[in-house]
Design an enzyme around this catalytic site. Sequence first.
Site, mmCIF file in Angstrom:
data_model
loop_
_atom_site.group_PDB
_atom_site.id
_atom_site.type_symbol
_atom_site.label_atom_id
_atom_site.label_comp_id
_atom_site.label_asym_id
_atom_site.label_seq_id
_atom_site.Cartn_x
_atom_site.Cartn_y
_atom_site.Cartn_z
ATOM 1 N N GLY A 1 0.133 2.944 1.525
ATOM 2 C CA GLY A 1 -0.205 4.337 1.796
ATOM 3 C C GLY A 1 1.025 5.229 1.907
ATOM 4 N N VAL A 2 1.013 6.121 2.896
ATOM 5 C CA VAL A 2 2.118 7.052 3.120
ATOM 6 C C VAL A 2 3.422 6.280 3.335
ATOM 7 C CG1 VAL A 2 3.054 8.788 4.716
ATOM 8 C CG2 VAL A 2 0.659 8.898 4.038
ATOM 9 N N ASP A 3 3.360 5.228 4.118
ATOM 10 C CA ASP A 3 4.546 4.430 4.424
ATOM 11 C C ASP A 3 5.184 3.891 3.137
ATOM 12 O OD1 ASP A 3 6.409 3.178 6.100
ATOM 13 O OD2 ASP A 3 5.114 1.465 6.508
ATOM 14 N N TYR B 1 -5.817 2.297 8.901
ATOM 15 C CA TYR B 1 -5.846 2.077 10.343
ATOM 16 C C TYR B 1 -7.169 2.497 10.981
ATOM 17 C CZ TYR B 1 -1.056 0.386 11.071
ATOM 18 O OH TYR B 1 0.082 -0.377 11.092
#
Length: 173
Positions: A31-33, A121
Amino acid sequence: MRITVVEGDITSQDVDAVVNAANRGMRGGSGVDGAIHAAGAPEVLEDCRRRFPHGLATGDAGWTTAGRMAARWVIHVVGPNRHAGETDRSLLTSCYRRALEVADELGARSVAFPLVSAGVYGWSREESVDAALEVFRSADTADTGVDEARFVAFGRSAHELVRSRVESPGGPG
């Protein structure tokens, strides 16, 4: 503090700092990470290893270089994982509050935020936006040096949802 909403890729934002929805290990992920680590190149990971050899606790934040991104810094926040039993909403609001505190330590005036913990999450996009707005609009953040908190929504439906909640007169905060 001005709250803005854009549709796009957080890694391409021309801001002082981008917020990364990181995992506790601080070594990249999905994802964003994953996008931030890929766009920032090895510099971000190397700085994470150096600054956070043992990672960070859920709800906490810390910063690294932004590497090859337009931003100067990445503010990493560890959001709560609802699927792992982290259902305390204060952990989610802590991510946004701590990100602003770290931005103030850095002197960052413009900060781009993703929807922390929304996605893998297990928190809904609505819950993430509402937690951020509660923090951004609270009296506790009245003294922040951040001029712009920019929500970066990935995709049209996310953008419309975030925009509608930000513009709602009876919304959170």
